[in-house]
Design a protein around this motif. Structure first.
Motif, PDB file in Angstrom:
ATOM      1  N   VAL A  25      15.149  63.711  65.532  1.00  0.00           N
ATOM      2  CA  VAL A  25      15.949  62.759  64.762  1.00  0.00           C
ATOM      3  C   VAL A  25      15.288  61.384  64.784  1.00  0.00           C
ATOM      4  O   VAL A  25      15.177  60.713  63.755  1.00  0.00           O
ATOM      5  CB  VAL A  25      17.393  62.694  65.305  1.00  0.00           C
ATOM      6  CG1 VAL A  25      18.159  61.536  64.711  1.00  0.00           C
ATOM      7  CG2 VAL A  25      18.103  64.003  65.027  1.00  0.00           C
ATOM      8  N   GLY A  26      14.823  60.967  65.944  1.00  0.00           N
ATOM      9  CA  GLY A  26      14.145  59.677  66.052  1.00  0.00           C
ATOM     10  C   GLY A  26      12.873  59.625  65.224  1.00  0.00           C
ATOM     11  O   GLY A  26      12.560  58.615  64.598  1.00  0.00           O
ATOM     12  N   TRP A  27      12.143  60.731  65.205  1.00  0.00           N
ATOM     13  CA  TRP A  27      10.915  60.787  64.418  1.00  0.00           C
ATOM     14  C   TRP A  27      11.220  60.668  62.922  1.00  0.00           C
ATOM     15  O   TRP A  27      10.549  59.921  62.208  1.00  0.00           O
ATOM     16  CB  TRP A  27      10.189  62.098  64.707  1.00  0.00           C
ATOM     17  CG  TRP A  27       8.942  62.279  63.911  1.00  0.00           C
ATOM     18  CD1 TRP A  27       7.744  61.665  64.111  1.00  0.00           C
ATOM     19  CD2 TRP A  27       8.784  63.109  62.758  1.00  0.00           C
ATOM     20  NE1 TRP A  27       6.840  62.085  63.159  1.00  0.00           N
ATOM     21  CE2 TRP A  27       7.456  62.969  62.317  1.00  0.00           C
ATOM     22  CE3 TRP A  27       9.633  63.966  62.072  1.00  0.00           C
ATOM     23  CZ2 TRP A  27       6.969  63.652  61.220  1.00  0.00           C
ATOM     24  CZ3 TRP A  27       9.141  64.641  60.979  1.00  0.00           C
ATOM     25  CH2 TRP A  27       7.833  64.483  60.556  1.00  0.00           C
ATOM     26  N   LEU A  28      12.254  61.381  62.473  1.00  0.00           N
ATOM     27  CA  LEU A  28      12.619  61.323  61.056  1.00  0.00           C
ATOM     28  C   LEU A  28      13.095  59.928  60.652  1.00  0.00           C
ATOM     29  O   LEU A  28      12.731  59.415  59.593  1.00  0.00           O
ATOM     30  CB  LEU A  28      13.704  62.349  60.742  1.00  0.00           C
ATOM     31  CG  LEU A  28      13.244  63.796  60.728  1.00  0.00           C
ATOM     32  CD1 LEU A  28      14.443  64.726  60.598  1.00  0.00           C
ATOM     33  CD2 LEU A  28      12.260  64.037  59.612  1.00  0.00           C
ATOM     34  N   ARG A  33      11.917  54.651  58.061  1.00  0.00           N
ATOM     35  CA  ARG A  33      11.832  53.190  58.156  1.00  0.00           C
ATOM     36  C   ARG A  33      10.428  52.693  57.835  1.00  0.00           C
ATOM     37  O   ARG A  33      10.246  51.711  57.126  1.00  0.00           O
ATOM     38  CB  ARG A  33      12.221  52.729  59.551  1.00  0.00           C
ATOM     39  CG  ARG A  33      12.325  51.224  59.602  1.00  0.00           C
ATOM     40  CD  ARG A  33      12.385  50.601  60.950  1.00  0.00           C
ATOM     41  NE  ARG A  33      13.254  51.223  61.905  1.00  0.00           N
ATOM     42  CZ  ARG A  33      13.250  50.886  63.180  1.00  0.00           C
ATOM     43  NH1 ARG A  33      12.437  49.971  63.626  1.00  0.00           N
ATOM     44  NH2 ARG A  33      14.049  51.481  64.032  1.00  0.00           N
ATOM     45  N   ARG A  34       9.423  53.406  58.343  1.00  0.00           N
ATOM     46  CA  ARG A  34       8.040  53.005  58.045  1.00  0.00           C
ATOM     47  C   ARG A  34       7.724  53.138  56.564  1.00  0.00           C
ATOM     48  O   ARG A  34       7.024  52.319  55.989  1.00  0.00           O
ATOM     49  CB  ARG A  34       7.059  53.842  58.859  1.00  0.00           C
ATOM     50  CG  ARG A  34       6.946  53.408  60.295  1.00  0.00           C
ATOM     51  CD  ARG A  34       5.810  54.092  61.003  1.00  0.00           C
ATOM     52  NE  ARG A  34       5.936  55.539  61.010  1.00  0.00           N
ATOM     53  CZ  ARG A  34       6.524  56.244  61.962  1.00  0.00           C
ATOM     54  NH1 ARG A  34       7.046  55.637  62.991  1.00  0.00           N
ATOM     55  NH2 ARG A  34       6.592  57.556  61.885  1.00  0.00           N
ATOM     56  N   ARG A  35       8.256  54.181  55.934  1.00  0.00           N
ATOM     57  CA  ARG A  35       8.031  54.380  54.507  1.00  0.00           C
ATOM     58  C   ARG A  35       8.643  53.257  53.683  1.00  0.00           C
ATOM     59  O   ARG A  35       8.028  52.748  52.762  1.00  0.00           O
ATOM     60  CB  ARG A  35       8.661  55.694  54.073  1.00  0.00           C
ATOM     61  CG  ARG A  35       7.719  56.619  53.453  1.00  0.00           C
ATOM     62  CD  ARG A  35       8.443  57.823  52.963  1.00  0.00           C
ATOM     63  NE  ARG A  35       7.471  58.863  52.686  1.00  0.00           N
ATOM     64  CZ  ARG A  35       7.777  60.069  52.309  1.00  0.00           C
ATOM     65  NH1 ARG A  35       9.014  60.406  52.179  1.00  0.00           N
ATOM     66  NH2 ARG A  35       6.838  60.932  52.071  1.00  0.00           N
ATOM     67  N   ARG A  36       9.868  52.900  54.015  1.00  0.00           N
ATOM     68  CA  ARG A  36      10.534  51.822  53.276  1.00  0.00           C
ATOM     69  C   ARG A  36       9.844  50.494  53.502  1.00  0.00           C
ATOM     70  O   ARG A  36       9.742  49.680  52.594  1.00  0.00           O
ATOM     71  CB  ARG A  36      11.995  51.721  53.697  1.00  0.00           C
ATOM     72  CG  ARG A  36      12.832  52.828  53.134  1.00  0.00           C
ATOM     73  CD  ARG A  36      14.278  52.622  53.437  1.00  0.00           C
ATOM     74  NE  ARG A  36      15.051  53.712  52.885  1.00  0.00           N
ATOM     75  CZ  ARG A  36      16.315  53.921  53.141  1.00  0.00           C
ATOM     76  NH1 ARG A  36      16.960  53.109  53.948  1.00  0.00           N
ATOM     77  NH2 ARG A  36      16.951  54.935  52.597  1.00  0.00           N
ATOM     78  N   ALA A  37       9.375  50.254  54.715  1.00  0.00           N
ATOM     79  CA  ALA A  37       8.688  48.999  55.016  1.00  0.00           C
ATOM     80  C   ALA A  37       7.375  48.902  54.245  1.00  0.00           C
ATOM     81  O   ALA A  37       6.960  47.821  53.846  1.00  0.00           O
ATOM     82  CB  ALA A  37       8.423  48.889  56.517  1.00  0.00           C
ATOM     83  N   ALA A  38       6.732  50.051  54.024  1.00  0.00           N
ATOM     84  CA  ALA A  38       5.467  50.057  53.293  1.00  0.00           C
ATOM     85  C   ALA A  38       5.686  49.959  51.787  1.00  0.00           C
ATOM     86  O   ALA A  38       4.746  49.718  51.052  1.00  0.00           O
ATOM     87  CB  ALA A  38       4.676  51.325  53.624  1.00  0.00           C
ATOM     88  N   GLY A  39       6.897  50.182  51.327  1.00  0.00           N
ATOM     89  CA  GLY A  39       7.187  50.083  49.902  1.00  0.00           C
ATOM     90  C   GLY A  39       6.876  51.337  49.126  1.00  0.00           C
ATOM     91  O   GLY A  39       6.811  51.323  47.912  1.00  0.00           O
ATOM     92  N   HIS A  40       6.690  52.464  49.812  1.00  0.00           N
ATOM     93  CA  HIS A  40       6.364  53.710  49.122  1.00  0.00           C
ATOM     94  C   HIS A  40       7.597  54.522  48.766  1.00  0.00           C
ATOM     95  O   HIS A  40       7.488  55.532  48.093  1.00  0.00           O
ATOM     96  CB  HIS A  40       5.434  54.576  49.980  1.00  0.00           C
ATOM     97  CG  HIS A  40       4.102  53.957  50.166  1.00  0.00           C
ATOM     98  ND1 HIS A  40       3.238  53.733  49.134  1.00  0.00           N
ATOM     99  CD2 HIS A  40       3.479  53.498  51.266  1.00  0.00           C
ATOM    100  CE1 HIS A  40       2.140  53.179  49.592  1.00  0.00           C
ATOM    101  NE2 HIS A  40       2.262  53.011  50.881  1.00  0.00           N
TER     102      HIS A  40
END
Length: 56
Positions: A25-28, A33-40
């Motif tokens: 769950v933490g990995w997902l 969060r990383r995807r949204r921060a990158a704008g993808h």
């Protein structure tokens, strides 16, 4: 030192089934969060929106 403590915690959690669930769950959540921060992250269109677009 922080990375070492994280590694020790991960090893400890990976030993138990409930720990593996927490890690997954933490990995997902972290991946999202990383995807949204990158704008993808592309916003998904709903079914009705795509139908309206094709009919118009």
């Amino acid at each position: 030192m922080k990375r070492f403590l994280k590694a020790m915690l991960l090893r400890r959690l990976a030993r138990t089934p409930i720990g593996v669930v927490f890690l997954a769950v933490g990995w997902l959540l972290g991946r999202r969060r990383r995807r949204r921060a990158a704008g993808h992250g592309t916003p998904r269109r709903t079914r009705t929106a795509s139908r309206r677009r094709t009919r118009a």
